[in-house]
Design an enzyme around this catalytic site. Structure first.
Site, short mmCIF file in Angstrom:
data_model
loop_
_atom_site.label_atom_id
_atom_site.label_comp_id
_atom_site.label_asym_id
_atom_site.label_seq_id
_atom_site.Cartn_x
_atom_site.Cartn_y
_atom_site.Cartn_z
N ALA A 99 0.84 -1.20 0.00
CA ALA A 99 0.00 0.00 0.00
C ALA A 99 0.87 1.25 0.00
CB ALA A 99 -0.93 -0.01 1.21
N GLY A 128 0.11 9.57 -6.31
CA GLY A 128 0.35 8.39 -7.13
C GLY A 128 1.78 8.36 -7.61
N ILE A 131 -5.12 -0.44 -4.39
CA ILE A 131 -4.25 -1.45 -3.81
C ILE A 131 -4.64 -2.84 -4.34
CG2 ILE A 131 -3.34 -2.44 -1.69
CD1 ILE A 131 -2.76 0.61 -2.23
N THR A 132 -3.72 -3.44 -5.10
CA THR A 132 -3.94 -4.78 -5.63
C THR A 132 -4.05 -5.78 -4.49
OG1 THR A 132 -2.72 -4.28 -7.66
CG2 THR A 132 -2.95 -6.59 -7.09
N ASP A 162 11.51 -1.42 -8.68
CA ASP A 162 12.48 -1.85 -9.69
C ASP A 162 12.19 -3.28 -10.13
OD1 ASP A 162 13.88 0.51 -9.81
OD2 ASP A 162 15.54 -0.15 -8.53
N GLY A 178 9.37 -4.87 -9.49
CA GLY A 178 8.00 -4.91 -9.98
C GLY A 178 7.87 -4.49 -11.44
N ILE A 237 -7.19 -6.97 -36.76
CA ILE A 237 -7.12 -8.15 -37.62
C ILE A 237 -8.39 -8.98 -37.51
CG2 ILE A 237 -5.93 -10.37 -37.90
CD1 ILE A 237 -3.29 -8.85 -37.31
N GLU A 265 2.46 0.92 -11.25
CA GLU A 265 3.88 0.75 -10.87
C GLU A 265 4.79 1.68 -11.67
OE1 GLU A 265 5.37 -3.13 -10.01
OE2 GLU A 265 3.39 -3.90 -9.49
N GLU A 284 5.27 7.98 -18.37
CA GLU A 284 5.94 9.26 -18.18
C GLU A 284 6.98 9.18 -17.06
OE1 GLU A 284 2.50 9.57 -20.50
OE2 GLU A 284 2.62 8.81 -18.44
#
Length: 384
Positions: free
Chosen positions: A124, A131, A157-158, A240, A242, A337, A363, A367
């Protein structure tokens, strides 16, 4: 393939590929509709050693290298991006942070059940107004006796709902900037930790994303990860790793979309022949194959640097930037396609397209990756 895989890495890839196609893929489309969390799949993944792959065996992991990890993660993402994002956060951020910064007691208490897949973890960091700029977070942790009292709201939060333990960052010194951020281990069930709003997302719908609300949430001092002020360092270190994970997820989804597009192009007939015979389609397929292979090599390069214990921040950002931008192009072309059929839920490419969209955002946005990359490049250029 330019990067030479070892026999062990190929064995891991083939094992996960078989499991992914047989088990994970079977319910992926249905879970996208129902948003049902694949708890049983994660239980089986834990038995296969996929929930703590790079963690030493003494702490419940598999002691695999980073290349093996990205191979496995991309194979899971091929079948279900929702499942792969939980696997990625678990491995790259939660488990690795505990391994690198945790005390022996913390590792035995929290890392072992996480790495073995007995429980799911969450990290978290993000807040409603913080962000890309984590230093702007407003969550606080005030020391009171032998405890810290945490207050604040974390967003996006995943596994916020389905996790059993949360690593949370909060400010312990408002005046110290990024050096005033600390990280804490908070088990679910701790009074004052409340699961808030559950997001209704465009993609990754079988992975829960929630607010986590801390209201006078008291945790013992023994639950601080690292030292006071280490929170920003812990978060950046986790990101890093992640970012290699996000790149691997992007690769898996892109490969799935590409394979689907090739298969469709070879069977769909227009003007008397399969559309794969038309140069316009063939050139698109060639471009797609090139971009996927380029991403694969960038990911292997960054993962190999991690395995060699070399600094890899720039390379992780390059891989994440390129792969996440790439998968959005590949999934869009796969829909093109497929024509009108690609816009329907009868074909998986529309799910791949929705799942892929967030890869350039979470993550670290594209930008932010460009800022990280340019900072490293320009810093390197100043060296004599």
């Amino acid at each position: 393939m330019l990067f030479k895989l070892t026999d062990e890495q190929l064995m891991i890839q083939n094992m996960v590929k078989e499991f992914s196609r047989k088990v994970i893929a079977a319910t992926a489309a249905e879970r996208d509709k129902t948003k049902a969390f694949p708890a049983e799949n994660f239980r089986q993944m834990g038995e296969l050693g996929l929930m703590g792959m790079m963690i030493p065996e003494v702490y419940g992991g598999e002691a695999a290298d980073a290349v093996s990890y990205v191979l496995a993660l991309s194979e899971i993402a091929y079948s279900c991006a929702s499942t792969s994002v939980v696997m990625s956060v678990q491995n790259s951020i939660v488990c690795e942070s505990l391994l690198k910064f945790g005390t022996e007691e913390q590792k035995l208490k929290f890392l072992v059940p996480l790495a073995s897949g007995d429980i799911i973890g969450a990290f978290a960091l993000t807040e409603p107004d913080a962000g890309s700029d984590p230093v702007s977070q407003t969550a606080t942790a005030v020391k009171e006796g032998d405890s810290y009292v945490i207050n604040g709201t974390k967003r996006f939060i995943t596994s916020g709902e389905n996790s059993r333990v949360v690593l949370v960052t909060a400010k312990t010194d408002e005046s110290a900037g990024h050096r005033g951020i600390s990280c804490f281990i908070v088990p679910k069930g701790t009074p004052g930790l409340v699961v808030g709003h559950l997001e209704d997302k465009m993609g990754l719908r079988a992975s829960d994303t929630t607010d986590l609300i801390f209201e006078n949430c008291r945790v013992p001092c023994a639950n601080i990860l690292g030292k006071e002020g280490d929170g920003f360092k812990i978060a950046m270190s986790g990101l890093d790793s992640g970012r290699i994970g996000i790149a691997a997820q992007s690769l898996g989804v892109a490969q799935a979309a590409f394979d689907a597009a090739v298969k469709y192009a070879q069977t769909r007939k227009q003007f008397g022949s399969a559309i794969s015979k038309h140069q316009a389609i063939r050139f698109q397929i060639a471009d797609m194959a090139t971009q996927i292979e380029a991403a694969r090599q960038l990911i292997f390069s960054a993962a190999s640097m991690k395995d060699r214990k070399e600094p890899y921040t720039k390379e992780a950002s390059i891989a994440k930037l390129f792969a996440s931008e790439m998968v959005n192009k590949i999934t869009a072309r796969a829909i093109q396609i497929h024509g009108g059929y690609g816009f329907t839920k009868d074909y998986n490419v529309e799910r791949y397209y929705r799942d892929a969209r967030v890869f350039t955002i979470y993550e670290g946005t594209s930008e932010i990756q460009r800022i990280v990359i340019s900072n490293h490049v320009l810093k390197d250029k100043r060296k004599p």
